[in-house]
Design a protein around this motif. Structure first.
Motif, PDB file in Angstrom:
ATOM      1  N   TYR A 145       0.830  -1.217   0.000  1.00 59.79           N
ATOM      2  CA  TYR A 145       0.000   0.000   0.000  1.00 59.79           C
ATOM      3  C   TYR A 145       0.856   1.255   0.000  1.00 59.79           C
ATOM      4  O   TYR A 145       0.497   2.267  -0.591  1.00 59.79           O
ATOM      5  CB  TYR A 145      -0.934  -0.004   1.214  1.00 59.79           C
ATOM      6  CG  TYR A 145      -1.808  -1.217   1.232  1.00 59.79           C
ATOM      7  CD1 TYR A 145      -2.861  -1.321   0.333  1.00 59.79           C
ATOM      8  CD2 TYR A 145      -1.549  -2.276   2.078  1.00 59.79           C
ATOM      9  CE1 TYR A 145      -3.651  -2.449   0.305  1.00 59.79           C
ATOM     10  CE2 TYR A 145      -2.325  -3.410   2.057  1.00 59.79           C
ATOM     11  CZ  TYR A 145      -3.379  -3.491   1.170  1.00 59.79           C
ATOM     12  OH  TYR A 145      -4.139  -4.613   1.129  1.00 59.79           O
ATOM     13  N   ILE A 205       1.536   1.882  -3.941  1.00 60.19           N
ATOM     14  CA  ILE A 205       0.357   2.666  -4.323  1.00 60.19           C
ATOM     15  C   ILE A 205       0.443   4.120  -3.837  1.00 60.19           C
ATOM     16  O   ILE A 205       0.628   5.035  -4.629  1.00 60.19           O
ATOM     17  CB  ILE A 205      -0.943   2.010  -3.778  1.00 60.19           C
ATOM     18  CG1 ILE A 205      -1.059   0.566  -4.284  1.00 60.19           C
ATOM     19  CG2 ILE A 205      -2.158   2.815  -4.236  1.00 60.19           C
ATOM     20  CD1 ILE A 205      -2.282  -0.183  -3.775  1.00 60.19           C
ATOM     21  N   LEU A 206       0.322   4.322  -2.526  1.00 61.86           N
ATOM     22  CA  LEU A 206       0.121   5.690  -2.025  1.00 61.86           C
ATOM     23  C   LEU A 206       1.369   6.564  -2.135  1.00 61.86           C
ATOM     24  O   LEU A 206       1.277   7.744  -2.454  1.00 61.86           O
ATOM     25  CB  LEU A 206      -0.358   5.634  -0.568  1.00 61.86           C
ATOM     26  CG  LEU A 206      -1.707   4.931  -0.379  1.00 61.86           C
ATOM     27  CD1 LEU A 206      -2.010   4.708   1.093  1.00 61.86           C
ATOM     28  CD2 LEU A 206      -2.829   5.776  -1.017  1.00 61.86           C
ATOM     29  N   ARG A 243       3.779   6.221  -4.254  1.00 60.34           N
ATOM     30  CA  ARG A 243       4.432   6.136  -5.552  1.00 60.34           C
ATOM     31  C   ARG A 243       4.831   7.501  -6.115  1.00 60.34           C
ATOM     32  O   ARG A 243       5.951   7.641  -6.625  1.00 60.34           O
ATOM     33  CB  ARG A 243       3.532   5.404  -6.549  1.00 60.34           C
ATOM     34  CG  ARG A 243       4.256   5.145  -7.859  1.00 60.34           C
ATOM     35  CD  ARG A 243       3.431   4.379  -8.888  1.00 60.34           C
ATOM     36  NE  ARG A 243       4.187   4.348 -10.129  1.00 60.34           N
ATOM     37  CZ  ARG A 243       3.659   4.308 -11.329  1.00 60.34           C
ATOM     38  NH1 ARG A 243       2.358   4.263 -11.487  1.00 60.34           N
ATOM     39  NH2 ARG A 243       4.422   4.297 -12.389  1.00 60.34           N
ATOM     40  N   ALA A 287      -2.288   0.105 -13.219  1.00 64.14           N
ATOM     41  CA  ALA A 287      -3.505   0.083 -12.402  1.00 64.14           C
ATOM     42  C   ALA A 287      -3.884  -1.335 -11.995  1.00 64.14           C
ATOM     43  O   ALA A 287      -4.412  -1.553 -10.906  1.00 64.14           O
ATOM     44  CB  ALA A 287      -4.660   0.735 -13.150  1.00 64.14           C
ATOM     45  N   THR A 306      -2.792  -4.374  -8.876  1.00 61.08           N
ATOM     46  CA  THR A 306      -3.575  -4.794  -7.715  1.00 61.08           C
ATOM     47  C   THR A 306      -3.704  -6.317  -7.644  1.00 61.08           C
ATOM     48  O   THR A 306      -3.638  -6.878  -6.565  1.00 61.08           O
ATOM     49  CB  THR A 306      -4.998  -4.222  -7.811  1.00 61.08           C
ATOM     50  OG1 THR A 306      -5.464  -4.431  -9.136  1.00 61.08           O
ATOM     51  CG2 THR A 306      -5.002  -2.744  -7.510  1.00 61.08           C
ATOM     52  N   ASP A 324       0.313   6.471 -13.386  1.00 56.87           N
ATOM     53  CA  ASP A 324      -0.259   6.357 -12.053  1.00 56.87           C
ATOM     54  C   ASP A 324      -1.787   6.438 -12.164  1.00 56.87           C
ATOM     55  O   ASP A 324      -2.315   6.932 -13.166  1.00 56.87           O
ATOM     56  CB  ASP A 324       0.256   7.500 -11.177  1.00 56.87           C
ATOM     57  CG  ASP A 324       0.327   7.091  -9.712  1.00 56.87           C
ATOM     58  OD1 ASP A 324      -0.026   5.941  -9.406  1.00 56.87           O
ATOM     59  OD2 ASP A 324       0.726   7.921  -8.891  1.00 56.87           O
ATOM     60  N   ASN A 346      -7.519   7.379  -8.830  1.00 62.02           N
ATOM     61  CA  ASN A 346      -8.347   6.925  -7.704  1.00 62.02           C
ATOM     62  C   ASN A 346      -7.595   5.919  -6.835  1.00 62.02           C
ATOM     63  O   ASN A 346      -7.746   4.708  -6.967  1.00 62.02           O
ATOM     64  CB  ASN A 346      -9.644   6.310  -8.234  1.00 62.02           C
ATOM     65  CG  ASN A 346     -10.630   6.023  -7.109  1.00 62.02           C
ATOM     66  OD1 ASN A 346     -10.282   6.072  -5.933  1.00 62.02           O
ATOM     67  ND2 ASN A 346     -11.865   5.721  -7.472  1.00 62.02           N
ATOM     68  N   LYS A 347      -6.781   6.447  -5.914  1.00 64.32           N
ATOM     69  CA  LYS A 347      -5.958   5.565  -5.076  1.00 64.32           C
ATOM     70  C   LYS A 347      -6.807   4.809  -4.057  1.00 64.32           C
ATOM     71  O   LYS A 347      -6.464   3.705  -3.657  1.00 64.32           O
ATOM     72  CB  LYS A 347      -4.903   6.390  -4.330  1.00 64.32           C
ATOM     73  CG  LYS A 347      -3.959   7.120  -5.249  1.00 64.32           C
ATOM     74  CD  LYS A 347      -2.608   6.483  -5.218  1.00 64.32           C
ATOM     75  CE  LYS A 347      -1.681   7.206  -6.182  1.00 64.32           C
ATOM     76  NZ  LYS A 347      -0.443   6.499  -6.402  1.00 64.32           N
ATOM     77  N   MET A 382      -7.972   1.661  -5.543  1.00 66.18           N
ATOM     78  CA  MET A 382      -6.856   0.738  -5.755  1.00 66.18           C
ATOM     79  C   MET A 382      -6.458   0.072  -4.432  1.00 66.18           C
ATOM     80  O   MET A 382      -6.228  -1.144  -4.385  1.00 66.18           O
ATOM     81  CB  MET A 382      -5.677   1.496  -6.355  1.00 66.18           C
ATOM     82  CG  MET A 382      -4.571   0.582  -6.836  1.00 66.18           C
ATOM     83  SD  MET A 382      -3.396   1.465  -7.865  1.00 66.18           S
ATOM     84  CE  MET A 382      -2.142   0.191  -8.093  1.00 66.18           C
ATOM     85  N   VAL A 383      -6.411   0.860  -3.362  1.00 63.73           N
ATOM     86  CA  VAL A 383      -6.071   0.302  -2.054  1.00 63.73           C
ATOM     87  C   VAL A 383      -7.133  -0.699  -1.602  1.00 63.73           C
ATOM     88  O   VAL A 383      -6.827  -1.820  -1.182  1.00 63.73           O
ATOM     89  CB  VAL A 383      -5.926   1.429  -0.994  1.00 63.73           C
ATOM     90  CG1 VAL A 383      -5.902   0.853   0.410  1.00 63.73           C
ATOM     91  CG2 VAL A 383      -4.662   2.231  -1.254  1.00 63.73           C
TER      92      VAL A 383
END
Lengths: 87, 588
Positions: free
Chosen positions: A31, A35-36, A38, B72, B75, B240, B243-244, B247-248
Motif C-alpha cells: 500500500y 500505491i500511495l 508512488r 492500475a 492490484t 499512475d 483513484n488511489k 486501488m487500495v
C-alpha cells in the motif's frame, strides 16, 4: 496449553508484537511504496519505470516471501523459548 | 503435424498423468477424502496449495488484464500474494492447532452456535460458487481454443471434465495430482515467457527482462511500450492512477479474500504440525511467486507484441491488411473471442483507443472507430502464437491453462461439497449419516455446483480474473473477519459473530448485485457498472474490504451489548494460541 498462565501471556504478547512489526513492513511495501507513496518515489528510476511501479509489480511479492519465512523462523524460536513448542 | 493434433497430444498426456495419479491415490475413508490423512510435507503441501490457488484467473486471465490496464492492474499481483502474509500470521497456525476439518467447524465451535456454523456455510458456498464461475469461464476459453469450437461448447466440455475429475479423487487424490499440475502449469507459463523475453530483450529471465532494454529500439522496454500505446491514444502503461482509494481497497479485498477462502485454509489442516502450517504458507507463496513475478513481464511483452503485429511498421504507419492477418487471429475468430469489423472499409485492422481525446487524430488518419476487439482472457493463451513460437509451445500452454483451471475448480468443489455434506448434513440435519452417505452427498453437491456455475459462466459478470476477484471480496467480507476475531478476541460472542457475518456478506453481495445483476443474471442490475455510478468511486470488485470493516464493527458492537462468551470458550481461544498439544485434524 502452556503450564503457567503468565508464561503463556508473555508468549502471546511477544507473538502479537512480532505480527505487528511484520504487518507494518507488509503494508509499507504494497500500500505504501506500491500505491500511495508512488508519486514521491517517482524520481527513482528502475529500468524504464519508477521504484513505485517495481514495488507494485514485483518488489512487494519478494517482500512478502521474506516476511513469511522470517516470521516462521522467529516463531519457532519463540515456541522453544517459552516452551510451548510441539513435542 | 497440425497445431490441433499437437494440442491434443499435450493436453491428453497431461490429463492421463493426473487421472493416473488420482486412481493411484483414490480416497478410501472420509479422513482421506477431506485432509489426505493429515500427513503431507510442508513443501509438497506448499506446491499443492500453489496449484490449488493459481487458477484460470492467475494463469489465463490475470496477465491479460494487466496488459490492458498497465500499472492500475498491479492490484492483482499484490492482492493475490499479500494474503499469504495474513494467512501465515493471523490464521493458519491457529486453525491448524484447533484441529478440525473445515472452516464452519471452527466457527461453529468457537462461537458455540449452530446458527453461526450455518451462516458460515452459506458464506462459503456463495463465495466458492462465484469462484467456480470464474474458473469455468477460463476453462471454457481454453477448451474452445484448443478444440477449435465456440466458447459455449468449450464451457460444456470443461464442465464434464471438471466433474469427472473432482468426483474421483477427494483431497488425497487432489494433493498429489495438484503437485503434478503445479509442475505442468509453471513450465507451461515460464517457457513461452522465456522465449519472448529473449526475443524482445535478450534477457532469459522474463521478470528481469521486464526492466531491461528493448533490443530493437534500444529504449527500456517499458518506455518503448509507453510510447507505442500513447501513439494509439491509450493511457501510458506505467501511468499512475487517480483513484488511489479504489486501488487500495481492491488490493485489500483480494488479500483478505485469500486469507478467508475456505479451499486455501483447508490446505493448512493437512500438515502434521502447527509450525509446518507457518512454513507451508511460505512455501506456497514461493511457488506462487514463480508465476507472479513472470506475469507482469508476460503482460507488457504480450501487449507490445500484439501492437507490433497489428502495426508492423510502427503505430504511426499503416496497420496490417485483414487479408494478411496471422493464423492465430483466424483461429481465435472461430471462438468468437476476437472480433473484427472493417468500419472504414480500407481492408486494414485499426486497433486503437476510441476515446474523445483521440478522436481528432483518428479522423485525420481516416479511422472510423476501433476495429479489433480482443477478449482479455485470450492473451496468455494466444501469446506464444503472437510471438511466432513453435507449435509445441502452443500445445504446452493449452495444457497449462487447463491444469490451472481444473486444479482450482476441483479444490473449490471439494470445499463446497464438504461444506454441504459435512457441515450442513452431518453437522446439522442428520448427524447419524453413514460415511457412505456422507460421501454420496458430497458428490451430489459437487454436481449441482458445477451445473449452476456452468450456466452462469455462459454470460459471466466479467473476465475470469474479475469474477474470481468478486469471490474474494465476498469471502473477505464474510469469513476472514470472524476467523480473525475468533482467534484474537475472547470477547466476541455468538450473536456478534452471526450479526457480523450477515452484515459483511449482505452489504457486499448487495453492492455487487446492484451493479452486476442479481445472482449475476445479465440485465437485472439496477445501475450501470461505471465509475460515475460507484459509491465514492469504489468498484464492486473493491467493496469486500468495506464489507469486512462493516463485519468487524457490527460484531464488536453487538458483542459489547450482549453477554461474554462462556468460560470454556474463552479457554478454547487461549488454547489455540499455543502450538503445544496439537493432534492431527479430526472430524469430531
Amino acid at each position: 496449553m502452556a503450564d503457567d498462565k503468565s508464561i503463556a501471556q508473555a508468549y502471546w504478547k511477544a507473538n502479537l508484537r512480532l505480527i505487528a512489526g511484520c504487518l507494518v513492513v507488509w503494508a509499507l511495501s504494497s500500500y505504501g511504496f506500491g500505491i500511495l507513496l508512488r508519486p514521491w518515489l517517482s524520481g527513482i528510476q528502475v529500468g524504464g519505470a519508477d521504484l513505485g511501479f517495481w514495488f507494485a509489480q514485483q518488489g512487494s511479492i519478494l517482500t512478502f516471501i521474506a516476511l513469511i519465512f522470517f516470521y516462521a523462523w522467529k516463531m519457532n524460536q519463540l515456541d522453544k523459548r517459552f516452551g510451548v513448542n510441539e513435542e | 503435424m497440425s497445431q490441433f493434433a499437437i494440442n491434443l497430444i499435450f493436453v491428453g498426456a497431461s490429463f492421463a498423468l493426473y487421472i493416473g495419479i488420482a486412481i493411484w491415490a483414490r480416497a478410501g475413508s472420509t479422513r482421506d477424502f477431506y485432509v489426505a490423512g493429515g500427513g503431507v510435507h510442508p513443501v509438497m503441501n506448499g506446491m499443492a496449495t500453489a496449484a490449488d490457488w493459481m487458477s484460470a484467473a492467475s494463469f489465463i486471465s490475470m496477465a491479460g488484464l494487466i496488459a490492458a490496464g498497465g500499472y492500475a492492474n498491479s492490484t492483482f499481483l499484490m492482492g493475490w500474494t499479500g494474503g499469504y502474509v495474513l494467512l501465515a500470521m493471523l490464521l493458519a497456525p491457529y486453525l491448524r492447532k484447533f484441529g478440525k476439518f473445515t472452516v464452519p467447524d471452527f466457527i461453529g465451535d468457537r462461537f458455540y452456535s449452530s446458527g453461526a456454523r450455518l451462516v458460515a456455510v452459506a458464506c462459503l458456498i456463495i463465495a466458492s460458487v462465484t469462484y467456480v464461475i470464474g474458473q469455468m469461464t477460463g476453462a471454457g476459453v481454453a477448451f474452445s481454443r484448443f478444440l477449435e469450437v465456440d466458447s459455449n461448447t468449450g464451457l460444456m466440455i470443461a464442465a464434464v471434465v471438471v466433474f469427472l475429475y473432482a468426483v474421483m479423487g477427494g483431497m488425497k487424490g487432489i494433493t498429489y495430482t495438484q503437485v503434478a499440475q503445479y509442475v505442468v502449469l509453471i513450465i507451461a507459463y515460464t517457457i513461452p515467457a522465456v522465449f519472448i523475453s529473449l526475443q524482445l530483450t535478450g534477457n532469459p529471465i522474463p521478470g528481469l527482462g521486464l526492466f531491461s532494454e528493448h533490443t530493437e529500439s534500444g529504449m527500456p522496454l517499458l518506455a518503448k511500450l509507453d510510447q507505442v500505446v500513447n501513439e494509439l491514444g491509450f493511457r501510458d502503461y506505467t501511468a499512475d492512477v487517480p483513484n488511489k482509494l479504489n486501488m487500495v481497497l481492491f488490493t485489500l479485498s483480494l488479500m483478505i479474500g485469500t486469507a478467508g477462502l475456505p479451499h486455501v485454509i483447508i490446505r493448512f489442516f493437512t500438515v502434521p504440525k502447527v509450525a509446518d502450517a507457518r512454513w507451508s504458507a511460505g512455501w506456497a507463496l514461493v511457488f506462487i511467486a514463480l508465476l507472479y513475478l513472470t506475469a507482469p513481464a508476460v503482460a507488457s511483452m504480450a501487449r507490445l507484441n500484439l501492437l507490433t503485429t497489428i502495426y508492423p511498421d510502427g503505430p504511426t504507419a499503416d496497420a496490417i491488411k485483414y487479408e494478411e492477418r496471422p493464423d492465430w487471429i483466424q483461429t481465435w475468430e472461430q471462438t468468437g473471442l476476437i472480433q473484427f469489423e472493417d468500419k472504414n472499409n480500407d481492408g486494414r485492422i485499426q486497433l486503437y483507443n476510441d476515446s474523445p481525446e483521440f478522436a481528432e487524430t483518428a479522423t485525420q488518419r481516416g479511422w472510423n472507430g476501433n476495429e479489433l476487439n480482443v477478449n482479455n482472457d485470450i492473451l496468455v493463451l494466444a501469446n506464444p502464437e503472437i510471438a511466432n513460437l513453435p507449435a509445441w509451445v502452443v500445445g504446452l500452454i493449452a495444457a497449462g491453462g487447463l491444469a490451472a483451471a481444473l486444479s482450482t475448480a476441483a479444490g473449490l468443489l471439494l470445499a463446497i461439497s464438504s461444506a454441504i455434506s459435512h457441515d450442513l448434513i452431518k453437522g446439522s440435519i442428520n448427524p447419524k449419516i453413514s460415511e457412505r452417505g456422507e460421501l454420496r452427498a458430497a458428490r451430489i453437491s459437487m454436481a449441482v455446483a458445477i451445473v449452476v456455475a456452468t450456466y452462469l459462466g455462459m454470460n459471466p459478470p466479467g473476465f475470469a480474473a474479475q469474477v474470481v476477484a468478486l469471490a474474494f471480496g465476498i469471502a473477505g467480507a464474510s469469513i476472514f473477519p470472524v476467523l480473525m476475531m475468533g482467534i484474537f478476541s475472547t470477547r466476541v460472542n455468538n450473536k456478534g459473530a452471526i450479526a457480523g457475518m450477515l452484515a459483511g456478506l449482505l452489504s457486499t453481495v448487495i453492492y455487487i448485485f446492484v451493479y452486476l445483476g442479481w445472482l449475476f443474471i445479465p440485465g437485472t442490475n439496477n445501475l450501470a457498472n461505471t465509475p460515475d455510478n460507484w459509491l465514492m468511486g469504489i468498484s464492486p470488485l473493491s467493496f469486500g474490504a468495506v464489507g469486512a470493516v462493516i463485519n468487524f464493527a457490527v460484531a464488536f458492537a453487538v458483542s459489547a451489548m450482549t453477554e461474554k462468551p462462556p468460560q470454556e470458550i474463552q479457554e478454547l481461544v487461549e488454547s489455540v494460541r499455543y502450538p503445544r498439544g496439537a493432534g492431527i485434524a479430526t472430524g469430531h
